[in-house]
Write a protein that holds these residues in place. Structure first.
Motif, mmCIF file in Angstrom:
data_model
loop_
_atom_site.group_PDB
_atom_site.id
_atom_site.type_symbol
_atom_site.label_atom_id
_atom_site.label_comp_id
_atom_site.label_asym_id
_atom_site.label_seq_id
_atom_site.Cartn_x
_atom_site.Cartn_y
_atom_site.Cartn_z
ATOM 1 N N ALA A 19 -23.787 -52.138 -15.954
ATOM 2 C CA ALA A 19 -23.429 -50.801 -16.451
ATOM 3 C C ALA A 19 -24.695 -50.053 -16.858
ATOM 4 C CB ALA A 19 -22.495 -50.919 -17.646
ATOM 5 N N ALA A 20 -24.724 -48.781 -16.508
ATOM 6 C CA ALA A 20 -25.863 -47.948 -16.904
ATOM 7 C C ALA A 20 -25.763 -47.683 -18.400
ATOM 8 C CB ALA A 20 -25.841 -46.642 -16.127
ATOM 9 N N HIS A 21 -26.840 -47.920 -19.110
ATOM 10 C CA HIS A 21 -26.834 -47.771 -20.563
ATOM 11 C C HIS A 21 -27.955 -46.828 -20.967
ATOM 12 C CE1 HIS A 21 -25.673 -48.894 -24.558
ATOM 13 N NE2 HIS A 21 -26.935 -49.151 -24.869
ATOM 14 N N ASP A 22 -27.598 -45.803 -21.658
ATOM 15 C CA ASP A 22 -28.576 -44.804 -22.083
ATOM 16 C C ASP A 22 -28.752 -44.909 -23.599
ATOM 17 O OD1 ASP A 22 -30.292 -42.713 -22.240
ATOM 18 O OD2 ASP A 22 -28.848 -41.167 -21.680
ATOM 19 N N ASP A 23 -29.843 -45.552 -24.021
ATOM 20 C CA ASP A 23 -30.075 -45.761 -25.452
ATOM 21 C C ASP A 23 -30.271 -44.452 -26.197
ATOM 22 O OD1 ASP A 23 -29.868 -48.493 -25.295
ATOM 23 O OD2 ASP A 23 -32.010 -48.784 -24.907
ATOM 24 N N GLU A 24 -30.959 -43.494 -25.570
ATOM 25 C CA GLU A 24 -31.227 -42.227 -26.242
ATOM 26 C C GLU A 24 -29.924 -41.473 -26.519
ATOM 27 O OE1 GLU A 24 -33.574 -38.074 -25.442
ATOM 28 O OE2 GLU A 24 -34.348 -39.913 -24.542
ATOM 29 N N GLN A 25 -29.017 -41.452 -25.566
ATOM 30 C CA GLN A 25 -27.736 -40.777 -25.760
ATOM 31 C C GLN A 25 -26.939 -41.455 -26.876
ATOM 32 O OE1 GLN A 25 -26.631 -37.968 -24.630
ATOM 33 N NE2 GLN A 25 -24.685 -38.167 -25.675
ATOM 34 N N GLU A 26 -26.979 -42.765 -26.930
ATOM 35 C CA GLU A 26 -26.261 -43.495 -27.971
ATOM 36 C C GLU A 26 -26.835 -43.168 -29.344
ATOM 37 O OE1 GLU A 26 -25.977 -48.058 -29.271
ATOM 38 O OE2 GLU A 26 -25.369 -47.640 -27.213
ATOM 39 N N ASP A 27 -28.138 -43.043 -29.452
ATOM 40 C CA ASP A 27 -28.761 -42.713 -30.730
ATOM 41 C C ASP A 27 -28.336 -41.332 -31.198
ATOM 42 O OD1 ASP A 27 -29.989 -45.155 -30.651
ATOM 43 O OD2 ASP A 27 -31.907 -44.380 -29.925
ATOM 44 N N TRP A 28 -28.301 -40.352 -30.300
ATOM 45 C CA TRP A 28 -27.890 -39.002 -30.687
ATOM 46 C C TRP A 28 -26.418 -38.963 -31.057
ATOM 47 C CZ3 TRP A 28 -30.824 -35.375 -32.351
ATOM 48 C CH2 TRP A 28 -32.142 -35.292 -31.929
ATOM 49 N N SER A 29 -25.600 -39.735 -30.364
ATOM 50 C CA SER A 29 -24.169 -39.766 -30.688
ATOM 51 C C SER A 29 -23.956 -40.288 -32.096
ATOM 52 C CB SER A 29 -23.416 -40.647 -29.693
ATOM 53 O OG SER A 29 -23.532 -40.129 -28.398
ATOM 54 N N ALA A 30 -24.681 -41.304 -32.455
ATOM 55 C CA ALA A 30 -24.556 -41.861 -33.801
ATOM 56 C C ALA A 30 -25.017 -40.853 -34.854
ATOM 57 C CB ALA A 30 -25.361 -43.147 -33.911
ATOM 58 N N ALA A 31 -26.095 -40.144 -34.561
ATOM 59 C CA ALA A 31 -26.587 -39.146 -35.511
ATOM 60 C C ALA A 31 -25.593 -38.005 -35.694
ATOM 61 C CB ALA A 31 -27.937 -38.605 -35.034
ATOM 62 N N TRP A 32 -25.019 -37.519 -34.597
ATOM 63 C CA TRP A 32 -24.030 -36.443 -34.702
ATOM 64 C C TRP A 32 -22.773 -36.916 -35.424
ATOM 65 C CZ3 TRP A 32 -24.995 -31.590 -34.578
ATOM 66 C CH2 TRP A 32 -26.037 -31.106 -33.802
ATOM 67 N N ALA A 33 -22.348 -38.145 -35.153
ATOM 68 C CA ALA A 33 -21.169 -38.680 -35.841
ATOM 69 C C ALA A 33 -21.414 -38.751 -37.341
ATOM 70 C CB ALA A 33 -20.818 -40.060 -35.285
ATOM 71 N N LEU A 34 -22.583 -39.217 -37.742
ATOM 72 C CA LEU A 34 -22.918 -39.289 -39.163
ATOM 73 C C LEU A 34 -22.938 -37.898 -39.793
ATOM 74 C CD1 LEU A 34 -23.847 -40.973 -41.593
ATOM 75 C CD2 LEU A 34 -26.185 -40.616 -40.819
ATOM 76 N N LEU A 35 -23.513 -36.927 -39.112
ATOM 77 C CA LEU A 35 -23.571 -35.567 -39.640
ATOM 78 C C LEU A 35 -22.173 -34.992 -39.835
ATOM 79 C CD1 LEU A 35 -25.378 -33.110 -40.383
ATOM 80 C CD2 LEU A 35 -25.052 -32.369 -38.021
ATOM 81 N N TRP A 36 -21.298 -35.143 -38.840
ATOM 82 C CA TRP A 36 -19.939 -34.600 -38.959
ATOM 83 C C TRP A 36 -19.127 -35.324 -40.026
ATOM 84 C CZ3 TRP A 36 -19.232 -29.955 -37.766
ATOM 85 C CH2 TRP A 36 -19.877 -29.381 -36.678
ATOM 86 N N VAL A 37 -19.353 -36.620 -40.214
ATOM 87 C CA VAL A 37 -18.672 -37.343 -41.290
ATOM 88 C C VAL A 37 -19.139 -36.814 -42.643
ATOM 89 C CG1 VAL A 37 -18.495 -39.603 -42.415
ATOM 90 C CG2 VAL A 37 -18.149 -39.405 -39.959
ATOM 91 N N MET A 38 -20.428 -36.552 -42.785
ATOM 92 C CA MET A 38 -20.953 -35.996 -44.046
ATOM 93 C C MET A 38 -20.360 -34.621 -44.318
ATOM 94 S SD MET A 38 -24.978 -37.098 -43.894
ATOM 95 C CE MET A 38 -25.413 -35.757 -44.942
ATOM 96 N N ILE A 39 -20.298 -33.777 -43.305
ATOM 97 C CA ILE A 39 -19.764 -32.425 -43.492
ATOM 98 C C ILE A 39 -18.280 -32.485 -43.835
ATOM 99 C CG2 ILE A 39 -19.231 -30.280 -42.281
ATOM 100 C CD1 ILE A 39 -21.917 -30.649 -40.804
ATOM 101 N N ALA A 40 -17.522 -33.309 -43.129
ATOM 102 C CA ALA A 40 -16.083 -33.430 -43.402
ATOM 103 C C ALA A 40 -15.853 -33.966 -44.813
ATOM 104 C CB ALA A 40 -15.421 -34.330 -42.367
ATOM 105 N N GLY A 41 -16.626 -34.963 -45.221
ATOM 106 C CA GLY A 41 -16.506 -35.503 -46.576
ATOM 107 C C GLY A 41 -16.832 -34.462 -47.631
ATOM 108 N N LYS A 42 -17.877 -33.688 -47.389
ATOM 109 C CA LYS A 42 -18.273 -32.636 -48.323
ATOM 110 C C LYS A 42 -17.154 -31.607 -48.471
ATOM 111 C CE LYS A 42 -22.067 -32.033 -49.705
ATOM 112 N NZ LYS A 42 -22.682 -32.359 -51.007
ATOM 113 N N ILE A 43 -16.578 -31.187 -47.348
ATOM 114 C CA ILE A 43 -15.504 -30.192 -47.384
ATOM 115 C C ILE A 43 -14.279 -30.747 -48.105
ATOM 116 C CG2 ILE A 43 -13.863 -28.927 -45.931
ATOM 117 C CD1 ILE A 43 -16.195 -28.577 -43.930
ATOM 118 N N LEU A 44 -13.905 -31.989 -47.811
ATOM 119 C CA LEU A 44 -12.735 -32.585 -48.466
ATOM 120 C C LEU A 44 -12.924 -32.712 -49.972
ATOM 121 C CD1 LEU A 44 -11.724 -35.326 -45.883
ATOM 122 C CD2 LEU A 44 -10.509 -33.220 -46.432
#
Length: 105
Positions: A19-44
């Motif tokens: 399987a083709a694995h793109d480490d850079e894309q995975e790193d950005w996905s994790a960063a965006w997920a963390l950011l959106w979790v922080m924003i959602a938590g802040k709003i709640l």
């Protein structure tokens, strides 16, 4: 009678393609997920505090506690908001000019 297809590999010899694995894309996905979790938590949390204690002291506390987030929203939203306001003004002016051009008295 035995059926035999010489072009087929036996099931034991079949190996899945790597399987083709793109480490850079995975790193950005994790960063965006963390950011959106922080924003959602802040709003709640802000909504929960305002629901429980809806008074001016709580609003001032939330504004003081979240000033950096408020500033970030103003900075990031200021450009699109200014563009939208200017676009509305230009469209209104264009509509007025078209009305004046075609409205002959």
């Amino acid at each position: 009678m035995q059926l035999h297809e010489p072009d087929c590999d036996p099931p034991g010899d079949v190996q899945p393609a790597p399987a083709a694995h793109d480490d850079e894309q995975e790193d950005w996905s994790a960063a965006w997920a963390l950011l959106w979790v922080m924003i959602a938590g802040k709003i709640l949390i802000v909504v929960a505090l305002l629901v429980m204690l809806a008074n001016m002291k709580m609003v001032l506390f939330i504004a003081a506690y979240n000033w950096s987030w408020i500033l970030l929203i103003l900075v990031l939203g200021g450009g699109p908001a200014a563009f939208w306001v200017r676009l509305r003004r230009v469209r209104r002016k264009r509509a007025e000019l078209l009305r004046q051009e075609w409205d002959v008295d």
